[in-house]
Design an enzyme around this catalytic site. Structure first.
Site, PDB file in Angstrom:
ATOM      1  N   LYS A 489       0.843  -1.205   0.000  1.00 50.91           N
ATOM      2  CA  LYS A 489       0.000   0.000   0.000  1.00 50.91           C
ATOM      3  C   LYS A 489       0.874   1.249   0.000  1.00 50.91           C
ATOM      4  O   LYS A 489       2.074   1.173   0.302  1.00 50.91           O
ATOM      5  CB  LYS A 489      -0.892  -0.017   1.232  1.00 50.91           C
ATOM      6  N   TYR A 716      15.874  31.837   4.774  1.00 51.05           N
ATOM      7  CA  TYR A 716      14.791  32.760   5.120  1.00 51.05           C
ATOM      8  C   TYR A 716      14.901  33.310   6.534  1.00 51.05           C
ATOM      9  O   TYR A 716      15.323  32.604   7.452  1.00 51.05           O
ATOM     10  CB  TYR A 716      13.441  32.052   4.989  1.00 51.05           C
TER      11      TYR A 716
HETATM   12  C1  LIG Z   1      -0.080  -1.692   6.893  1.00 54.26           C
HETATM   13  C2  LIG Z   1      -0.690  -2.886   7.461  1.00 54.26           C
HETATM   14  C3  LIG Z   1       0.104  -3.990   7.838  1.00 54.26           C
HETATM   15  C4  LIG Z   1       1.589  -3.991   7.808  1.00 54.26           C
HETATM   16  O1  LIG Z   1       2.117  -3.353   8.937  1.00 54.26           O
HETATM   17  P1  LIG Z   1       3.684  -3.240   9.195  1.00 54.26           P
HETATM   18  O2  LIG Z   1       3.805  -2.772  10.586  1.00 54.26           O
HETATM   19  O3  LIG Z   1       4.208  -2.274   8.202  1.00 54.26           O
HETATM   20  O4  LIG Z   1       4.232  -4.595   8.976  1.00 54.26           O
HETATM   21  C5  LIG Z   1      -0.549  -5.135   8.233  1.00 54.26           C
HETATM   22  N1  LIG Z   1      -1.889  -5.184   8.306  1.00 54.26           N
HETATM   23  C6  LIG Z   1      -2.684  -4.136   7.990  1.00 54.26           C
HETATM   24  C7  LIG Z   1      -4.146  -4.271   8.078  1.00 54.26           C
HETATM   25  C8  LIG Z   1      -2.097  -2.956   7.561  1.00 54.26           C
HETATM   26  O5  LIG Z   1      -2.875  -1.911   7.245  1.00 54.26           O
END
Ligand SMILES: *Cc1c(COP(=O)(O)O)cnc(C)c1O
Length: 821
Positions: A489, A716
């Site tokens: 994702k 700045y």
């Molecule tokens: C993002 C996510 C993960 C992975 O988590 P990590 O800590 O990056 O391994 C697992 N399960 C769900 C539902 C997620 O949204």
């Protein structure tokens, strides 16, 4: 000379293997240990090694691919033999090594064996460059120097070669003896003894003693005298050539090194006589490696004038293949540092892994390889191109042009690079993967410049080897049969989309997960065939989701009813796979335990909704103080699953672990785990830095340098006050690239030529300034924002956030580049 017989019967005898040969006449041309890399299955002997993944698991699939010969250590395979030969041994790795050692014995041309803590691969590749003119050389591919890599390298030896160069690398005591017995070097080369791999040894001396075992029976030994001052063992070689920076009695005493920006002159007393060479490098490591090569050339009696000429033309060794975005949605792999069949094969293998484009194009120059006739050489090349399914070949050079008839694909030929460039039109290349493979004199840089998209000088470089290493680390933590879902994702946590998914697919993860339907569609368009779960399926995107065969996460009654209604409205009455999310305590998305009865009622009305998995998400998997809460989450999920399975009458995949859960809660792995941050190399629960490697390096360059005096101010609102004479470097990276403004005023640091330097003044939108006072640097030098040394965790902590936010915050305008060794 003992003759080696490559009939399978004779190999079985040699290995003392218990065997049932259905065809004892099979001959073996290829030794294979990696199930994905077998090009000619009918000629291969596959060794089922037990590494992070048990090689025996791949046997059925390999039989299907046409592999007919296997060395195994599990007895059960003997009974399934049908048209396939199985050789049963106790130790498959030992068998591979023994076979290679026997194979080696039939050749009696010189074999150079190289070891040392650094520089093995560079020295090997440089010797190849320096000696190819008058030798036909076999050498280790890439850095094949391990217990597995060495036997595979030695198997490359053949009758038409007259010199072999192999590297040997060890990380533990007692490994070198084995490698020595396989390589049997006649010429030994020691590069150096550094700190690398100290972990496996009790002390430096033990490591040195171990390395020296490679040279137990060499005739000639080449080494840096300064590094062996304290060596207590004896040197067995009849002849030695050593070099030194300090000892005038060395064979090659380095008197003076004159470094310029991009080249240096090395002046030495060679057996008392002053000689000098020029090399196109000025860094410390390259200079030492070049001196080592110089000694080898002296040992081989290459005349000084020749040595000088060849040294001047040394080319940098780019050991990694880079994937870049090109014109018209093409992907460019540029591999132009050397050109020989071995490296062509490696590059083609990488090209073949690219699924994102339907079409593969190879731009190939004449292959510079002495010894074999052009006809034989290009017959070999043509075979490789067929195996790699190349659609179009563009051949550049008189020799490849003269063999045009051998190639079956679409093809064009040009006598030189200039005439190709005259006819060049970028519009001809569309949505394809293009491999550029040219010998240096063909100057393919001119072609790559035209094909590659321009990059603004900040890049996020992703190391695909590290990704694979991390993946294998987590696989090794799982019980056999536990599935792995990789979380890609948010643009794969900022690292890219299809490029990452492609590698994960190739390395056989079971599932992918994305946040949105659009992300899943991009993956499908790039050739990703794995099942994909979508965690936030929008109602408006259902149509596209179903068309792309993506599987929704269903987390409440609203989305369930919407999807069930949608699925019923479709004319095709097929099954739709869904994933049920259970809220066991995170209180973000998901059905509560109390919802299950109602959920079951609805599900019964829609038998075409098939539950592929039921899962939950841990709220504090990394937090030891909350382990009790984690246990309660697991218990709730188990209860819910039991109830669902009973009522539905079928089973489904159950999962709850994210990265920290995998590392800290083996009891919670269930049927599948969901690996996210860890595969990108970050996991606070893994303390040993060698096990995981961050895959991303964010880097930029210095655009301008200026000297300022006390009282001047930077950036700045004049917030960066100069209090002593200072050098200030401006770099092309700002908060619009994802570098937080909170890292201004000395909070943030970057690496310039190995030195940490602070950010001075305010971070601007597209730029910021570094205080580089006292650091040797110039405009256009590289600046590391984070890598495996200055880690993203450190950056995150400084601004009070977590690595996830920093990585996913790197802006899309920062180009991603993928490297593969
Ligand atoms: C993002 C996510 C993960 C992975 O988590 P990590 O800590 O990056 O391994 C697992 N399960 C769900 C539902 C997620 O949204």
């Amino acid at each position: 000379m003992p003759l080696f017989n490559n009939k399978i019967q004779s190999i079985a005898n040699l290995l003392n293997a218990k065997s049932e040969l259905t065809d004892a006449n099979q001959t073996i041309e290829i030794l294979a240990t990696d199930s994905r890399k077998i090009t000619h299955p009918e000629q291969a002997l596959f060794f089922a090694l037990s590494g992070q993944r048990n090689g025996h698991e791949f046997i059925p699939e390999l039989i299907e691919k046409g592999v007919k010969n296997f060395v195994v250590s599990e007895e059960k395979w003997l009974s399934i033999a049908s048209n396939v030969n199985f050789l049963l041994v106790n130790d498959t790795l030992g068998a591979l090594q023994k076979l290679a050692a026997e194979y080696r014995k039939q050749f009696n041309y010189p074999v150079i064996g190289i070891t040392g803590s650094n520089g093995k691969t560079i020295v090997k590749e440089w010797l190849f460059q320096l000696l190819s003119v008058d030798h036909q050389i076999v050498r280790s591919p890439k850095s094949y120097n391990s217990q597995i890599g060495v036997p595979l390298s030695v198997w490359q030896m053949n009758d038409s070669a007259n010199l072999a160069i192999f590297e040997a690398g060890i990380s533990r005591p007692n490994e070198m003896q084995v490698l020595e017995s396989i390589i049997r070097p006649t010429i030994g080369v020691l590069t150096n003894i550094g700190a690398a791999h100290d972990e496996g040894f009790s002390d430096r001396n033990q490591k040195l003693d171990e390395k020296m075992k490679l040279f137990d029976s060499v005739d000639l030994f080449i080494y840096p005298k300064d590094e062996l001052i304290h060596y207590k063992g004896t040197l067995n070689a009849q002849r030695t050539i050593n070099w030194s920076f300090t000892d005038k009695t060395a064979n090659v005493f380095i008197k003076e090194i004159d470094k310029k920006i991009n080249h240096s002159r090395i002046i030495a007393l060679v057996n008392g006589k002053e000689q000098q060479i020029d090399i196109p490098f000025s860094d410390e490591a390259s200079i030492k490696n070049a001196i080592t090569c110089w000694c080898v050339l002296l040992a081989l009696n290459i005349p000084h004038e020749q040595i000088k000429r060849r040294m001047k033309e040394l080319a940098p060794i780019e050991m990694r293949l880079k994937l870049r975005n090109g014109v018209n949605n093409c992907t460019i792999i540029n591999d132009s540092y050397n050109s020989d069949v071995g490296s062509l094969e490696i590059a083609l293998d990488f090209l073949k892994q690219q699924q994102q484009h339907p079409k593969r194009t190879l731009i190939l120059s004449d292959i510079v390889q002495s010894g074999i006739s052009a006809q034989d050489l290009y017959v070999k090349v043509a075979k490789l191109l067929d195996a790699a399914r190349i659609d179009t070949l563009i051949g550049i050079g008189p020799e490849i042009s003269s063999q045009a008839g051998l190639f079956k694909q679409e093809k064009e030929f040009y006598t030189d690079t200039d005439s190709f460039l005259e006819h060049f039109s970028a519009a001809k290349y569309n949505n394809e993967s293009i491999l550029l493979k040219g010998a240096r004199r063909f100057e393919f840089e001119q072609i790559s410049k035209l094909l590659e998209q321009k990059v603004h000088e900040t890049v996020f470089e992703i190391n695909l080897n590290a990704l694979i290493q991390n993946l294998n680390y987590y696989k090794s933590k799982l019980q056999p049969g536990t599935k792995l879902m990789a979380m890609v994702k948010a643009f794969s946590y900022g690292s890219g989309s299809f490029e990452i998914a492609n590698v994960l697919q190739f390395h056989k993860v079971d599932y992918l997960a994305v946040a949105y339907v659009d992300e899943g569609i991009v993956l499908r368009k790039s050739g990703i065939k794995l099942p994909i779960m979508v965690m936030s399926p929008d109602v408006s995107a259902f149509q596209g989701m179903v068309q792309a065969n993506l599987e929704p996460e269903i987390y409440n009654f609203r989305i369930l009813n919407e999807f069930a209604g949608f699925a019923s409205s479709l004319s095709t009455k097929k099954e739709y796979r869904i994933h049920l999310k259970i809220d066991t305590g995170m209180h973000r998305l998901g059905f509560l335990e109390g919802d299950i009865d109602k959920l079951l009622e609805i599900l019964k009305e829609y038998p075409n909704l098939k539950i592929a998995s039921v899962f939950s998400h841990l709220a504090a998997s990394e937090d030891a103080e909350e382990d009790g809460f984690t246990a309660s989450q697991l218990a709730i999920l188990k209860r819910v699953c039991e109830k669902l399975e009973k009522a539905l009458g079928y089973s489904f995949i159950k999962h709850i672990c994210n990265t920290a859960g995998i590392s800290r809660h083996p009891e919670a792995h269930l049927d599948m785990v969901r690996l996210g941050l860890g595969v990108y190399g970050i996991d606070s629960a893994v303390k040993n830095n060698r096990l995981l490697q961050p895959i991303g390096t964010l880097k930029t360059t210095i655009t301008q340098i200026k000297d300022l005096v006390p009282g001047d101010t930077v950036s700045y609102n004049r917030r960066g006050l100069i209090t002593k004479p200072s050098r200030i470097a401006t770099v092309k990276l700002g908060y619009a690239d994802g570098y937080s403004r909170k890292l201004g005023y000395g909070a943030g640091e970057m690496l310039v030529n190995g030195h940490r330097v602070p950010v001075i003044g305010t971070v601007c939108m597209d730029m910021l300034m570094l205080d580089v006072t006292g650091v040797d640097c110039k405009e256009t030098d590289e600046v590391i924002v984070f890598n495996d040394e200055l880690r993203v965790e450190e950056l995150a902590e400084k601004i009070g956030t977590i690595p996830y936010e920093v990585l996913t915050g790197i802006s899309q305008r920062v180009k991603r580049i993928y490297v593969y060794e």
